[in-house]
Design a protein around this motif. Structure first.
Motif: not given
Length: 183
Positions: A29-51
């Protein structure tokens, strides 16, 4: 050859499971930093996509069947609504996607090799991917790939662009590497 049922039945054992050349490949599984980056980008993409209601954004738990029956799981992925509809995929579909995502995001880990990343790119592009963003946390840069040979480096001050897949989506690369400080 691994089946989808066998893959879905694997225990949640702390590993990411993929099938490559008929063999089960387990990555930690990914480390703490890696998962934080994934979450930030995925959240931005997901929010944009939902809109804008453009398609589906998924994380690293989503499985994709490549043309050669490799099962890949990019860190973040996007599939446009028209492609989902043409394949009869619904938001509640409980199977792996038949093909690669149109946009795949890979955030490099210290254990990734160039050979492994190139193998992933070959699978993605041969199976329908149009764009891959390879994010390098060490250099705070990204490689934007439109094919195995059409690639450009995005430096530390650059901006990820959703291009024709997520039109209007822009994400400043430095934002990926900044975490709020709770100390």
């Amino acid at each position: 050859m691994w089946t989808e049922e066998e893959l879905q039945a694997l225990p949640d054992d702390g590993y990411i499971h993929e099938v490559v050349d008929g063999e089960l490949v387990m990555s930690p599984k990914n480390n703490f930093q890696h998962e934080g980056m994934c979450m930030r980008l995925a959240t931005a993409m997901s929010d944009f996509n939902r809109k804008h209601r453009l398609g589906a954004v998924r994380g690293s738990s989503a499985g994709y069947w490549m043309f050669n029956r490799n099962c890949r799981a990019p860190d973040i992925s996007f599939i446009p609504k028209a492609r989902l509809e043409s394949l009869g995929f619904k938001p509640m579909s409980k199977k792996f996607f038949p093909g690669a995502p149109d946009l795949a995001v890979e955030i490099l880990s210290p254990n990734n090799t160039r050979q492994e990343i190139d193998s992933r790119l070959r699978d993605f592009f041969a199976s329908g991917t149009q764009i891959v963003w390879i994010i390098d946390p060490e250099t705070e840069s990204a490689e934007i790939c439109h094919s195995l040979t059409e690639r450009k480096l995005l430096g530390p001050g650059g901006e990820l662009d959703g291009e024709h897949l997520l039109p209007g989506f822009h994400y400043p690369l430095p934002n990926l590497f900044k975490e709020w400080d709770w100390e």
